[in-house]
Motif scaffolding. Structure first.
Motif, PDB file in Angstrom:
ATOM      1  N   THR A 104       0.835  -1.207   0.000  1.00  0.00           N
ATOM      2  CA  THR A 104       0.000   0.000   0.000  1.00  0.00           C
ATOM      3  C   THR A 104       0.864   1.248   0.000  1.00  0.00           C
ATOM      4  OG1 THR A 104      -1.734  -1.195   1.205  1.00  0.00           O
ATOM      5  CG2 THR A 104      -1.822   1.222   1.229  1.00  0.00           C
ATOM      6  N   LEU A 105       1.898   1.274   0.841  1.00  0.00           N
ATOM      7  CA  LEU A 105       2.782   2.442   0.883  1.00  0.00           C
ATOM      8  C   LEU A 105       3.556   2.591  -0.419  1.00  0.00           C
ATOM      9  CD1 LEU A 105       4.284   2.488   4.488  1.00  0.00           C
ATOM     10  CD2 LEU A 105       2.140   3.425   3.647  1.00  0.00           C
ATOM     11  N   ALA A 106       3.947   1.485  -0.998  1.00  0.00           N
ATOM     12  CA  ALA A 106       4.717   1.550  -2.245  1.00  0.00           C
ATOM     13  C   ALA A 106       3.901   2.165  -3.377  1.00  0.00           C
ATOM     14  CB  ALA A 106       5.198   0.155  -2.643  1.00  0.00           C
ATOM     15  N   ALA A 107       2.586   2.090  -3.272  1.00  0.00           N
ATOM     16  CA  ALA A 107       1.722   2.671  -4.301  1.00  0.00           C
ATOM     17  C   ALA A 107       1.479   4.158  -4.087  1.00  0.00           C
ATOM     18  CB  ALA A 107       0.388   1.926  -4.328  1.00  0.00           C
ATOM     19  N   MET A 108       1.895   4.696  -2.945  1.00  0.00           N
ATOM     20  CA  MET A 108       1.729   6.122  -2.701  1.00  0.00           C
ATOM     21  C   MET A 108       2.656   6.921  -3.603  1.00  0.00           C
ATOM     22  SD  MET A 108       1.664   6.174   1.506  1.00  0.00           S
ATOM     23  CE  MET A 108       1.668   7.977   1.590  1.00  0.00           C
ATOM     24  N   PRO A 109       2.318   8.156  -3.908  1.00  0.00           N
ATOM     25  CA  PRO A 109       3.290   9.022  -4.589  1.00  0.00           C
ATOM     26  C   PRO A 109       4.587   9.067  -3.781  1.00  0.00           C
ATOM     27  CG  PRO A 109       1.136  10.057  -4.522  1.00  0.00           C
ATOM     28  CD  PRO A 109       1.037   8.845  -3.646  1.00  0.00           C
ATOM     29  N   GLU A 110       5.711   8.955  -4.459  1.00  0.00           N
ATOM     30  CA  GLU A 110       6.979   8.840  -3.746  1.00  0.00           C
ATOM     31  C   GLU A 110       7.279  10.076  -2.892  1.00  0.00           C
ATOM     32  OE1 GLU A 110      11.631   8.196  -4.997  1.00  0.00           O
ATOM     33  OE2 GLU A 110      10.082   6.985  -6.014  1.00  0.00           O
ATOM     34  N   ASP A 111       6.938  11.250  -3.379  1.00  0.00           N
ATOM     35  CA  ASP A 111       7.154  12.457  -2.580  1.00  0.00           C
ATOM     36  C   ASP A 111       6.369  12.402  -1.275  1.00  0.00           C
ATOM     37  OD1 ASP A 111       8.802  13.486  -4.493  1.00  0.00           O
ATOM     38  OD2 ASP A 111       7.322  14.863  -5.346  1.00  0.00           O
ATOM     39  N   LEU A 112       5.127  11.945  -1.371  1.00  0.00           N
ATOM     40  CA  LEU A 112       4.296  11.865  -0.171  1.00  0.00           C
ATOM     41  C   LEU A 112       4.828  10.801   0.783  1.00  0.00           C
ATOM     42  CD1 LEU A 112       1.843  12.604   1.511  1.00  0.00           C
ATOM     43  CD2 LEU A 112       0.477  11.040   0.102  1.00  0.00           C
ATOM     44  N   LEU A 113       5.257   9.666   0.255  1.00  0.00           N
ATOM     45  CA  LEU A 113       5.793   8.608   1.113  1.00  0.00           C
ATOM     46  C   LEU A 113       7.032   9.088   1.863  1.00  0.00           C
ATOM     47  CD1 LEU A 113       5.836   5.705   2.141  1.00  0.00           C
ATOM     48  CD2 LEU A 113       7.106   5.063   0.069  1.00  0.00           C
ATOM     49  N   ALA A 114       7.941   9.769   1.156  1.00  0.00           N
ATOM     50  CA  ALA A 114       9.145  10.279   1.817  1.00  0.00           C
ATOM     51  C   ALA A 114       8.786  11.296   2.889  1.00  0.00           C
ATOM     52  CB  ALA A 114      10.081  10.902   0.772  1.00  0.00           C
ATOM     53  N   PHE A 115       7.853  12.188   2.563  1.00  0.00           N
ATOM     54  CA  PHE A 115       7.430  13.195   3.524  1.00  0.00           C
ATOM     55  C   PHE A 115       6.769  12.548   4.738  1.00  0.00           C
ATOM     56  CE2 PHE A 115       3.858  15.834   5.035  1.00  0.00           C
ATOM     57  CZ  PHE A 115       4.574  16.896   5.563  1.00  0.00           C
TER      58      PHE A 115
END
Length: 398
Positions: A104-115
Motif C-alpha cells: 500500500t505504501l509503495a503505491a503512494m506518490p513517492e514524494d508523499l511517502l518520503a514526507f
C-alpha cells in the motif's frame, strides 16, 4: 459496541457488522468509490475498521489517504498533514500483514511517502553519522546515552530512529517489508530522509535533531495520559466536557440518540488501546474497577438500590460479560463526577460520586423503560450505563 433497542437506528458498528455479513463482501468493498470508503472508515472509526482496510484495494487506500491524512485547524486554513493519523494507519495496515502494508505504501506518490515517513523517522547514513559523532562528541559515551531508550534500527546502510515510541514495532515491520519487497523505492526514500537529517545537523546539534523539545513534551504527556487511562482516570477537561454536553442537549435528543457520546467513546477506546500496549489480557480480566485520584475504586460494594439492582441481577444471570461492562461504565461515571463534577461548591468524594452516578442511571433506566415499553433488564442489556446516566442526569437537572 452499542446494542440498540428494537426500532432504534443502528450504530456505526452495527452497520459495519451488517456490511461484513454482506454476500460478495470483497466485491462490495472494492466497488466503493474512495470517498465513500473513507466516509465509512471514518464513521466506524479507523481503529475498528481493520476488516474494511484489509479488503480494500491498494488504489482505493491510496486515494483514501488523500481524504484522511490531511486536515484544517479551522475553515480557511491550509490543510496540514497529520503524522499521528498516518502512524495509526500504519498500525491498522500492519494488522492485515506487513506485506500488504508495504504494498500500500509503495503505491503512494513517492514524494508523499518520503514526507510521511520523515514525520515518523529520523534517518542517517550510518557512515555519515559515525563521522559526525567522532568529530563533534567529546564524551564517547554521550551518544550512547543520547539514544538510550530511543527506538532505532539499522536498515541497509541507514540508521533509523523513531520519533515516537508508540507504534514503533508496526512502523519497523512495514519498513522491513518495504526493504524486502520494494528495495529500490525504499532506498530512494531513505536517501531523501537522510539528506534532510544531514541538513538539519548543519543548523542544530544531534540531540536536537533526534529529540526536539516539543517531541519530548508530547511523548511524556502522551505516555502519562496512557498510564492514567489504563488505570481508569478521567481527565478533568474530558469530565467537564461530558457533563457540559448533557446540559447542552435536550432530553428529546438524548432519548432519540442511541449512539455513545464522543467523549465516552474516545475514553474507552483509548483505555483499551493503552491496556493492550501494556500486554493486559482482554475480556473480563481487563474489565476491572477503575481507579480514582484517592486510589479508591469508585464501585459500590453493595448492589445499587431499586430497579437498577434487580436489572443488574438479571443481567448477571443472562450475560456475565455485559454485567461486568455495566459495572465498568458505572465506575467510569463516578470517576467523571470526581474529576469534573461539583457538589455545591466542592468536588465530589468518591462514595458521593458513586451514589450520584447510580441515582442518575436509576432515573434514566426507569424513564427509558417507560419511553420504549421494554422491561428494565432488557433496557439495561441494550443500553450502556453512560447513556442511562445522560438521560437521568438531565432529568435530575430539570
Amino acid at each position: 459496541m452499542t446494542t440498540t433497542l428494537i426500532g432504534s437506528p443502528p450504530s456505526a458498528r452495527t452497520a459495519l457488522a451488517r456490511l461484513l455479513d454482506t454476500p460478495d463482501l470483497v466485491a462490495t468493498i472494492q466497488a466503493m468509490p474512495p470517498r465513500a470508503l473513507a466516509a465509512t472508515i471514518a464513521a466506524v472509526g479507523l481503529e475498528d475498521a481493520g476488516e474494511l482496510v484489509a479488503l480494500a484495494t491498494t488504489p482505493q487506500l491510496v486515494a483514501v489517504f488523500d481524504e484522511d491524512l490531511w486536515s484544517q485547524a479551522q475553515a480557511g486554513d491550509d490543510e496540514r498533514f497529520e503524522p499521528a493519523r498516518f502512524q495509526l494507519w500504519l498500525e491498522v495496515l500492519a494488522e492485515a500483514g506487513a506485506t500488504f502494508a508495504a504494498a500500500t505504501l509503495a503505491a503512494m506518490p513517492e514524494d508523499l511517502l518520503a514526507f510521511a515517513l520523515q514525520q515518523l523517522l529520523v534517518v542517517f547514513d550510518i557512515d555519515d553519522l559515525r563521522q559526525h559523532v567522532e568529530a563533534t562528541e567529546r564524551d564517547p559515551d554521550h551518544f550512547d546515552k543520547l539514544i538510550d531508550g530511543c527506538p532505532h534500527e539499522d536498515v541497509g546502510s541507514y540508521e533509523l530512529f523513531g520519533r515516537y515510541t508508540d507504534g514503533w514495532d508496526a512502523l519497523l515491520d512495514v519498513v522491513l517489508a518495504l526493504d524486502r519487497d520494494h528495495s529500490a523505492l525504499l532506498t530512494r526514500v531513505l536517501d531523501r530522509c537522510a539528506a534532510a537529517s544531514a541538513a538539519a545537523l548543519d543548523e542544530h546539534d544531534l540531540e536536537h535533531v533526534l529529540a526536539p523539545a516539543e517531541m519530548l513534551v508530547a511523548d511524556a504527556a502522551g505516555e502519562r495520559a496512557d498510564r492514567r487511562a489504563a488505570a481508569g482516570y478521567v481527565a478533568p477537561a474530558d469530565a467537564r466536557a461530558f457533563l457540559a454536553l448533557i446540559d447542552q442537549t435536550s432530553l428529546a435528543a438524548l432519548l432519540a440518540d442511541d449512539a455513545r457520546d464522543p467523549i465516552t467513546q474516545a475514553y474507552f477506546r483509548d483505555r483499551a488501546r493503552a491496556q493492550a500496549r501494556r500486554g493486559r489480557q482482554t475480556g473480563a480480566a481487563r474489565l476491572r474497577p477503575l481507579a480514582v485520584p484517592e486510589s479508591t475504586a469508585v464501585v459500590p460494594t453493595a448492589p445499587p438500590p431499586g430497579g437498577l439492582r434487580r436489572a443488574l441481577g438479571e443481567l448477571a444471570a443472562l450475560d456475565g460479560a455485559a454485567h461486568t461492562l455495566r459495572l465498568e461504565e458505572l465506575a467510569y461515571l463516578a470517576n467523571v463526577l470526581v474529576a469534573g463534577g461539583t457538589l455545591g461548591r466542592r468536588a465530589y468524594r468518591p462514595v458521593e460520586a458513586a451514589d450520584a452516578a447510580i441515582a442518575a442511571c436509576e432515573r434514566g433506566l426507569h424513564h427509558l423503560s417507560t419511553h420504549t415499553g421494554h422491561d428494565l433488564a432488557a433496557v439495561l442489556a441494550a443500553t450502556p450505563a453512560d447513556q442511562l446516566f445522560r438521560i437521568g442526569w438531565k432529568l435530575g437537572a430539570a
